[in-house]
Design an enzyme around this catalytic site. Structure first.
Site, PDB file in Angstrom:
ATOM      1  N   HIS A 110       0.644  -1.113  -8.595  1.00  6.94           N
ATOM      2  CA  HIS A 110       0.802  -2.222  -7.645  1.00  6.94           C
ATOM      3  C   HIS A 110      -0.185  -3.338  -7.939  1.00  6.94           C
ATOM      4  O   HIS A 110      -1.001  -3.249  -8.864  1.00  6.94           O
ATOM      5  CB  HIS A 110       0.614  -1.723  -6.201  1.00  6.94           C
ATOM      6  CG  HIS A 110      -0.729  -1.085  -5.947  1.00  6.94           C
ATOM      7  ND1 HIS A 110      -1.903  -1.790  -5.907  1.00  6.94           N
ATOM      8  CD2 HIS A 110      -1.066   0.219  -5.716  1.00  6.94           C
ATOM      9  CE1 HIS A 110      -2.909  -0.979  -5.656  1.00  6.94           C
ATOM     10  NE2 HIS A 110      -2.435   0.259  -5.539  1.00  6.94           N
TER      11      HIS A 110
ATOM     12  N   CYS B 296      -4.293   5.070  -7.610  1.00 10.60           N
ATOM     13  CA  CYS B 296      -3.200   4.301  -8.196  1.00 10.60           C
ATOM     14  C   CYS B 296      -3.694   3.528  -9.416  1.00 10.60           C
ATOM     15  O   CYS B 296      -4.878   3.529  -9.750  1.00 10.60           O
ATOM     16  CB  CYS B 296      -2.615   3.340  -7.167  1.00 10.60           C
ATOM     17  SG  CYS B 296      -1.969   4.147  -5.685  1.00 10.60           S
TER      18      CYS B 296
END
Length: 529
Positions: A172, A180
């Site tokens: 992202h 992430c």
């Protein structure tokens, strides 16, 4: 004070009234033109910083990237494949060209990734996943709180077979990661657009390969003893497949491990053991084995060299640390010795004199008792408490007296005062003569020597004669004490009446006082030596 009243001032602020010379249609045309110019400027400014215009999930691929695709014989709708390398912080986008193989289109710097090298194991460990994941259109998230995102698909079949847990592991924007892979907003917008166009071109899903580093011999040597090395060796077969073929490797799971390029005759079970024949292409398997064998051999050699260098560096650090400790200990010991010397000097002041070579004179300030002359005339000193040691010490007096004499002579030589003077004549010691002469005793006459020798000056010495017994007919003193009788002299000075038998004092020759003239420089040097 203004002449305008409060009411007049309030009514002076009136709303804008259109001019009677401009029609309503003209005003609307002007307003529409201004809004169009503002929208165009806003779109240009947004496109200049990489965000494009319109809804972010629908913004087109940047023009520079489209130009690069054209040079590489790629189409915007051709399939994509993406790879991640943690150690290098690289995110690669590969796209299929006209030959049907993948070529590197663009490489991005990962803004941030979470955890360490190694796979994600459980929820909350903040590890970014490693492995092979399939990204379908359903995993794309245009409404992400992190600008734009797509889900990695963790846990996949391998993760579930090994009991690994976790959720919402994303790639992202917003450059913030908690397990992430975070990119910048312009980067994720371009990556999102490339994947979107590939889906529009008919690709059902694209493969995401996440590695700790490039799985070659050089990089594996640096982590050869890592606990995750068996897992990374398993991933290497899929990594090498793509490196050799530039084709997407076929990924399956059986026996709780990854298998690549399998074409089994029966369905594979993720938990059950893999069949003996996976139907893999033999030529590809042989090429993969040869490549892996060469990489492992290189890794072992490089690892041994790295271990040798590491041990040498560790030994060097140890030696430096020991040397530093020794210097520290030596400095502390020197300080302790200096402090001990200072304390000793305070307790014993003579220690400071010995330090500079000036030993104290043990006989300094010692006074010898008076000399007593008995009736026999032989002077005997009073016994000193130290006995014969005083004479031994007197013979071994420090050399400082000689040094002082030498310095005095040198000073006399420099100042020109080295003159020889005749010492003054000796004065005969004053003798105590009895007021009442003792009785006359017959004694032979002793002739005086023909040539009297020059006697050294004699210091006056107090003599005490023993008491003489009272003669018959002499009255006794009050209280029974004997009468006071003058002491008998040791010798008879010239011109003094002495008792019979008293030897005459030797004559003292008096030399005339002479003073030599100043000597020459050579004479003074001779006398000085």
């Amino acid at each position: 004070m203004s002449d305008m009243s409060e009411t007049e001032s309030m009514t002076s602020f009136r709303p804008f009234q259109p001019s009677s010379g401009i029609s309503t249609a003209g005003r609307l045309a002007r307003l529409a033109g201004a809004l169009g110019v503002a929208a165009l400027l806003a779109a240009c400014q947004a496109d200049e910083i990489g965000y494009g215009y319109g809804p972010k999930e629908q913004r087109p691929i940047p023009a520079k990237t489209l130009e690069q695709m054209k040079k590489l014989d790629m189409k915007p709708s051709s399939p994509v494949l993406m790879r991640i390398f943690k150690e290098e912080n690289k995110f690669e986008v590969w796209k299929m060209n006209a030959s049907g193989r993948y070529a590197l289109l663009k490489s991005y710097d990962i803004c941030r990734w979470s955890g360490n090298l190694g796979p994600k194991v459980k929820e909350g460990d903040r590890q970014a996943p490693e492995g092979f994941y399939s990204i379908s259109p359903g995993l794309m998230n245009p409404k992400s709180d992190w600008y734009l995102a797509f889900n990695t698909g963790f846990p996949n079949a391998y993760d579930r077979a090994n009991g690994r847990t976790g959720s919402a592991l994303m790639v992202h924007g917003s450059c913030s990661s908690r397990g992430c892979y975070a990119m910048t907003d312009p980067q994720i917008q371009e990556i999102y657009a490339l994947a979107r166009e590939a889906f529009r071109g008919g690709q059902k899903s694209f493969q995401l390969q996440a590695f700790p580093f490039r799985l070659d011999g050089k990089n594996m040597a640096k982590h050869w003893n890592d606990a995750n090395m068996p897992f990374w060796k398993m991933l290497k077969e899929g990594y090498d497949t793509f490196e050799l073929t530039r084709m997407e490797p076929k990924v399956d799971v059986c026996g709780r491990k990854y298998v690549f390029n399998a074409n089994p005759t029966v369905p594979l079970d993720t938990a059950a053991a893999c069949p003996a024949d996976l139907g893999q292409p033999k030529e590809l398997v042989a090429s993969l084995q040869t490549r892996a064998k060469a990489d492992y051999a290189e890794a072992e050699v490089l690892f041994a060299k790295l271990e040798e260098d590491r041990k040498a560096e560790e030994d060097k650090r140890i030696q430096l640390a020991l040397a530093a400790e020794k210097r520290k200990a030596d400095a502390e010991r020197a300080l302790a010795e200096a402090e001990a010397a200072r304390i000793e000097a305070e307790r014993n002041p003579g220690a400071l004199a010995r330090l500079f070579g000036a030993e104290p004179n043990p006989d300094a300030g010692i006074r010898v008792g008076p000399v007593i002359v008995p009736a026999t005339g032989a002077p005997v000193p009073i016994a000193d408490p130290r006995g014969p040691q005083i004479h031994a010490v007197a013979l071994a007096e420090p050399i400082e007296q000689e040094r002082a004499g030498a310095i005095s002579r040198l000073f006399s030589f420099v100042t020109g005062g080295d003159k020889t003077e005749t010492p003054p004549p000796a004065v005969a010691p004053a003798m105590s003569v009895a007021a009442v002469p003792p009785p006359a005793l017959p004694s032979p006459v002793v002739p005086a020597p023909a040539k009297p020798a020059l006697a050294a000056p004699v210091a006056p010495v107090a003599v005490i004669a023993p008491p003489i017994p009272r003669q018959p007919g002499q009255p006794a003193l009050a209280g029974g004490a004997a009468p006071a009788i003058a002491p008998q002299p040791a010798c008879a000075p010239p011109g003094v009446v002495a008792p019979a038998g008293t030897p005459p004092c030797p004559a003292v020759a008096v030399a005339p006082a002479t003073v030599e003239k100043d000597k020459s420089i050579l004479d003074r040097i001779g006398n000085w030596f």
